[in-house]
Design an enzyme around this catalytic site. Structure first.
Site, mmCIF file in Angstrom:
data_model
loop_
_atom_site.group_PDB
_atom_site.id
_atom_site.type_symbol
_atom_site.label_atom_id
_atom_site.label_comp_id
_atom_site.label_asym_id
_atom_site.label_seq_id
_atom_site.Cartn_x
_atom_site.Cartn_y
_atom_site.Cartn_z
ATOM 1 N N HIS A 131 -2.071 1.753 -2.390
ATOM 2 C CA HIS A 131 -0.669 2.146 -2.511
ATOM 3 C C HIS A 131 0.154 0.918 -2.860
ATOM 4 O O HIS A 131 -0.355 -0.220 -2.850
ATOM 5 C CB HIS A 131 -0.164 2.805 -1.228
ATOM 6 C CG HIS A 131 -0.390 4.287 -1.179
ATOM 7 N ND1 HIS A 131 0.118 5.152 -2.124
ATOM 8 C CD2 HIS A 131 -1.069 5.059 -0.290
ATOM 9 C CE1 HIS A 131 -0.239 6.397 -1.826
ATOM 10 N NE2 HIS A 131 -0.966 6.371 -0.722
ATOM 11 N N ASN A 134 -0.306 -2.455 -1.197
ATOM 12 C CA ASN A 134 -1.551 -3.156 -1.516
ATOM 13 C C ASN A 134 -1.460 -3.870 -2.854
ATOM 14 O O ASN A 134 -1.920 -5.006 -2.997
ATOM 15 C CB ASN A 134 -2.713 -2.166 -1.536
ATOM 16 C CG ASN A 134 -2.756 -1.269 -0.320
ATOM 17 O OD1 ASN A 134 -2.716 -0.046 -0.449
ATOM 18 N ND2 ASN A 134 -2.808 -1.834 0.878
ATOM 19 N N ASP A 161 5.432 0.511 -7.187
ATOM 20 C CA ASP A 161 5.497 1.854 -7.769
ATOM 21 C C ASP A 161 6.459 1.933 -8.948
ATOM 22 O O ASP A 161 6.107 2.422 -10.026
ATOM 23 C CB ASP A 161 5.926 2.872 -6.716
ATOM 24 C CG ASP A 161 4.770 3.330 -5.839
ATOM 25 O OD1 ASP A 161 3.621 2.985 -6.146
ATOM 26 O OD2 ASP A 161 5.024 4.025 -4.843
#
Length: 384
Positions: A131, A134, A161
């Site tokens: 995710h 990480n 993200d």
């Protein structure tokens, strides 16, 4: 209309950065068709108010069962007429579905095929789960976030993200689409979050190599080490930010503080930074956040209050610029960046799963019999 009007993108529905990339393209005028699974994904169509599914704004949605060969064949027919495709699955998933880049590019040689992953399409960690946190950690960015003597601070999921992931995917797709107009050939865009975050760290890596940036967290100019680039608590328990890096802005800060600034004159005495920070902390606790707002109004010191999510859209600057759109039911950021001649816009609210299935099939040349057969078999689902 937007600068991407006339571009058609097929989005294989997922979570996080890929939907954000597709939303960004839709905001800029691209026709984005979201291919969703029956029942919806992890976050889609599950809110009390479906309009809050803002990452799917501006898109139309077709619901397709990709476990059925007929469903895969349906998506391939859509791809034949599309300019681009984007997906955010783990490496190998699209190939197993029969929708890998080799198959899709054979059907449409001009297709730009965007792939969003954390670790990339190859490498020893490519197929491992992960995710945002990480990816930011492995990219070297997380280590530098936080205060001296404390563990690294989690920067929401903005850095991996959306910053190193979604924006880089959208940028890569637009670059490849531009190139395809000249070459007539599509290609694969491998947008890995570890690559994007590492790219965002370019200047920090360079500063570290020349000795300007220490690996010791919270001791540098931009990581809370400096007293003139810091978040300070105010007398009412709220916070303000000071970013007076340049000497002229620092001088303006001292001038505005007046007699209270005595002892703060030597801006770059790094050994004194902790003590100077304590002095400023004491000063800023003497007024409320709103009082400091008024106090620093018009001063060239690089100042802003720390606004909560509930407050931000009400700030006068955002109000005048229209940074947020508020229809009384849902508020959300307006498309960015802004264009003088072909501005982006939110063309439609988030679609229900399969809301446009029948319309999309008709648009792409499916016959009425084909449409009815696909709906009857469950390969395609139309929302009620």
């Amino acid at each position: 209309m937007g600068p991407l009007a006339g571009i058609t993108i097929i989005e294989i529905a997922g979570i996080g950065p890929a939907p954000f990339a597709a939303m960004s393209l839709a905001d800029m005028g691209a026709e984005v068709i979201r291919v969703e699974r029956p029942g919806g994904g992890l976050f889609s169509d599950q809110q009390t108010n479906p309009k809050l599914d803002v990452l799917n704004r501006g898109k139309r949605c077709i619901c397709v069962d990709l476990k059925q060969p007929e469903g895969v064949a349906t998506v391939l027919r859509l791809i034949e007429q599309a300019d681009g495709l984007l997906e955010g699955n783990r490496p190998g998933v699209m190939e197993r579905l029969g929708l890998g880049p080799d198959v899709c590019l054979q059907r449409n040689p001009r297709l730009v095929y965007g792939r969003m992953t954390g670790w990339g399409q190859e490498g020893p960690m490519a197929k491992e789960v992960g995710h945002d946190l990480n990816y930011v950690a492995l990219s070297g960015a997380l280590h530098g976030m936080g205060r001296a003597g404390e563990k690294p601070a989690i920067p929401l999921n903005l850095v991996g993200d959306f910053g190193g992931g979604g924006i880089f995917l959208a940028y890569g797709l637009v670059c490849a689409l531009l190139e395809a107009k000249t070459s007539g050939q599509g290609q694969v865009v491998d947008a890995a979050m570890i690559d994007g975050v590492a790219n965002l760290m370019s200047s920090s890596f360079a500063a570290n190599q020349v000795g300007f940036w220490s690996d010791e967290r919270g001791t540098n100019v931009l990581d809370s080490g400096a007293h003139f680039y810091e978040v300070y608590e105010t007398g009412d328990g709220k916070y303000i930010t000071i970013g007076s890096i340049e000497p002229q802005f620092y001088a303006a800060l001292l001038e505005r503080l007046g007699d209270e600034a005595a002892g703060l004159e030597n801006q770059w005495d790094m050994a004194a930074w902790p003590a100077l920070k304590e002095k400023l902390s004491d000063i800023f606790k003497r007024k409320t956040r709103d009082e400091w707002d008024a106090f620093f109004d018009g001063a060239d010191i690089c100042y802003a209050p720390v606004l909560s999510m509930a407050e931000v859209r009400h700030h006068p600057h955002h109000q005048e610029r229209g940074t947020f759109i508020d229809d009384g039911d849902v508020w959300q950021p307006t498309p960015a960046p802004r264009f003088s001649r072909t501005p982006g816009a939110i063309s439609r609210p988030p679609a229900r799963n399969g809301e446009h299935s029948r319309d999309i099939l008709a648009q792409f040349g499916f016959s009425e019999d084909d449409i009815n057969n696909s709906l009857a078999s469950g390969a395609v689902v139309q929302a009620e």
